[in-house]
Design a protein around this motif. Sequence first.
Motif, mmCIF file in Angstrom:
data_model
loop_
_atom_site.group_PDB
_atom_site.id
_atom_site.type_symbol
_atom_site.label_atom_id
_atom_site.label_comp_id
_atom_site.label_asym_id
_atom_site.label_seq_id
_atom_site.Cartn_x
_atom_site.Cartn_y
_atom_site.Cartn_z
ATOM 1 N N ALA A 32 0.754 -1.266 0.013
ATOM 2 C CA ALA A 32 0.217 0.073 0.171
ATOM 3 C C ALA A 32 0.757 1.316 0.040
ATOM 4 N N LEU A 33 0.415 2.270 -0.526
ATOM 5 C CA LEU A 33 1.128 3.643 -0.733
ATOM 6 C C LEU A 33 0.146 4.678 -0.140
ATOM 7 N N VAL A 34 0.666 5.701 0.370
ATOM 8 C CA VAL A 34 0.011 6.975 0.811
ATOM 9 C C VAL A 34 0.776 7.864 -0.463
ATOM 10 N N GLY A 35 -0.521 8.719 -1.010
ATOM 11 C CA GLY A 35 0.045 9.696 -2.146
ATOM 12 C C GLY A 35 -0.227 11.211 -1.572
ATOM 13 N N ILE A 36 0.746 11.995 -1.404
ATOM 14 C CA ILE A 36 0.504 13.681 -1.002
ATOM 15 C C ILE A 36 0.493 14.493 -2.134
ATOM 16 N N HIS A 37 -0.633 15.204 -2.040
ATOM 17 C CA HIS A 37 -0.546 16.106 -3.226
ATOM 18 C C HIS A 37 0.116 17.514 -2.935
ATOM 19 N N THR A 46 -2.945 15.688 -10.086
ATOM 20 C CA THR A 46 -1.860 14.724 -10.396
ATOM 21 C C THR A 46 -1.604 13.575 -9.285
ATOM 22 N N ILE A 47 -1.896 14.058 -7.962
ATOM 23 C CA ILE A 47 -1.499 12.863 -7.163
ATOM 24 C C ILE A 47 -2.518 11.543 -7.472
ATOM 25 N N GLY A 48 -3.588 11.730 -7.812
ATOM 26 C CA GLY A 48 -4.647 10.940 -8.414
ATOM 27 C C GLY A 48 -4.325 10.104 -9.590
ATOM 28 N N LEU A 49 -3.759 10.885 -10.475
ATOM 29 C CA LEU A 49 -3.329 10.246 -11.687
ATOM 30 C C LEU A 49 -2.301 9.434 -11.426
ATOM 31 N N TYR A 50 -1.311 9.787 -10.605
ATOM 32 C CA TYR A 50 -0.258 8.782 -10.221
ATOM 33 C C TYR A 50 -0.892 7.478 -9.429
ATOM 34 N N ALA A 51 -1.778 7.788 -8.581
ATOM 35 C CA ALA A 51 -2.445 6.861 -7.972
ATOM 36 C C ALA A 51 -3.156 5.616 -8.730
ATOM 37 N N ARG A 52 -3.972 6.258 -9.892
ATOM 38 C CA ARG A 52 -4.685 5.316 -10.619
ATOM 39 C C ARG A 52 -3.584 4.498 -11.165
ATOM 40 N N ARG A 53 -2.340 5.088 -11.911
ATOM 41 C CA ARG A 53 -1.454 4.336 -12.602
ATOM 42 C C ARG A 53 -0.783 3.311 -11.638
ATOM 43 N N LEU A 54 -0.524 3.500 -10.457
ATOM 44 C CA LEU A 54 0.230 2.854 -9.407
ATOM 45 C C LEU A 54 -0.723 1.564 -9.313
ATOM 46 N N ALA A 55 -1.993 1.868 -8.864
ATOM 47 C CA ALA A 55 -3.053 1.039 -8.408
ATOM 48 C C ALA A 55 -3.175 -0.113 -9.515
ATOM 49 N N ALA A 56 -3.147 0.348 -11.030
ATOM 50 C CA ALA A 56 -2.950 -0.564 -12.171
ATOM 51 C C ALA A 56 -2.014 -1.383 -12.120
ATOM 52 N N HIS A 57 -0.788 -1.408 -11.245
ATOM 53 C CA HIS A 57 0.451 -2.302 -11.124
ATOM 54 C C HIS A 57 0.144 -3.074 -9.842
ATOM 55 N N GLY A 58 -0.845 -3.145 -8.863
ATOM 56 C CA GLY A 58 -0.972 -3.886 -8.017
ATOM 57 C C GLY A 58 -1.004 -3.462 -6.427
ATOM 58 N N PHE A 59 -0.856 -2.017 -6.591
ATOM 59 C CA PHE A 59 -0.899 -1.406 -5.093
ATOM 60 C C PHE A 59 -2.211 -0.856 -4.924
ATOM 61 N N VAL A 60 -2.322 -1.027 -3.465
ATOM 62 C CA VAL A 60 -3.507 -0.070 -2.889
ATOM 63 C C VAL A 60 -2.905 1.235 -2.556
ATOM 64 N N ASP A 105 3.495 -4.189 6.622
ATOM 65 C CA ASP A 105 4.567 -4.141 6.865
ATOM 66 C C ASP A 105 5.188 -3.797 5.358
ATOM 67 N N ARG A 106 4.281 -3.546 4.352
ATOM 68 C CA ARG A 106 4.737 -3.234 2.993
ATOM 69 C C ARG A 106 4.057 -1.809 2.426
ATOM 70 N N MET A 107 4.218 -0.966 3.242
ATOM 71 C CA MET A 107 3.752 0.411 3.204
ATOM 72 C C MET A 107 4.806 1.513 2.705
ATOM 73 N N GLY A 108 4.428 2.176 1.645
ATOM 74 C CA GLY A 108 5.462 3.402 1.243
ATOM 75 C C GLY A 108 4.838 4.678 1.025
ATOM 76 N N VAL A 109 5.407 5.908 0.855
ATOM 77 C CA VAL A 109 4.695 7.011 0.625
ATOM 78 C C VAL A 109 5.492 7.788 -0.366
ATOM 79 N N TYR A 110 4.609 8.544 -1.252
ATOM 80 C CA TYR A 110 5.325 9.398 -2.314
ATOM 81 C C TYR A 110 4.346 10.331 -2.378
ATOM 82 N N PHE A 299 10.590 0.437 -8.150
ATOM 83 C CA PHE A 299 10.939 1.032 -6.813
ATOM 84 C C PHE A 299 10.155 0.499 -5.432
ATOM 85 N N PHE A 300 8.929 0.691 -5.589
ATOM 86 C CA PHE A 300 7.894 0.353 -4.711
ATOM 87 C C PHE A 300 7.616 -1.296 -4.803
ATOM 88 N N GLY A 301 7.907 -1.837 -5.938
ATOM 89 C CA GLY A 301 7.908 -3.121 -6.143
ATOM 90 C C GLY A 301 8.823 -4.285 -5.350
#
Length: 303
Positions: A32-37, A46-60, A105-110, A299-301
């Motif tokens: 899972a990732l937290v995105g900060i605008h 833009t933060i939502g655009l990146y969220a959609r693209r990252l979710a398509a690769h298997g991230f919440v 235990d697999r959380m990141g932030v961008y 990177f987050f993979g």
Amino acid sequence: MIQSVSFTNKAVAISAHLHLPDDFQADKKYPALVGIHPAGGVKEQTIGLYARRLAAHGFVVLVYDSSYQGASGGEPRLLEDPATRVEDARCAADYLTTLPYVADDRMGVYGVCAGGGYALAVAQTERRFKAVAGVSATPMGEAARSMFGQPVSQDDLIRTLEAAAAQRTAQARGGEPVYVPFVPERLEDIDANTPTMLREGYDYYRTPRGQHPNSKGRFLMTSLDKMFAFTTFHLLPTLLTQPLLLIAGSDADTRIFSEQAYALASGPKDLFIIDGATHMALYDTPGYVDQAVARLVAFFGKL
């Protein structure tokens, strides 16, 4: 799949979007990732655009409007308080840990722009974030005290703080709040001396390209004392030990901040410069965003 959700930062209700993978299964565990605008932005940009693209690769991916801004609660409106912005991200991590399908235990932030600076700031003391990334990262305190990395004189800084203090007094006596634009509000405010980032900022935030009714692109003038007092870089060499990815455009006014952060970081780090990109090009320009997303996914993979 996008769900409208909410969480709280103390008594403030935070409006958020939860982006789920297309093949989402509630009985699985996901990184899972937290995105900060950016400053002045909202979760739908833009933060939502990146969220959609990252979710398509298997991230919440959880993105939200910061306290006092967008569809989130809090008074006074349009306050840009870096300490609260950092706490918003912690509270977002709190929320993710309550979801049974999140591997906490697999959380990141961008983050993007100021959001990237806040991502670097929160990761220094929030150990639940195992990796951190900034796209066109701009540390709010350092940026407020300089002009794209170039020092501003002590006299100018003091004059700004004196003006903010006078405005606080005026408001305490019943005066109207004063707001400062992050980017030009009118086309006629742009001239030959306007920096590229601000020129492009008008094009993104003030035109159909990226504008959103909840994104005012302004901040309360009395935020300035908090912005000046905040620093992202001071403890970065000692406390940011998680893997760090910085993505910047070769032609970005703010590239210097990514280079400075990279030089200060002592843990695993990667500085990815996208040739030909400006600061704002990394917000939504397809070819450049494609490169940034590919690097973020790799990177987050590793979470």
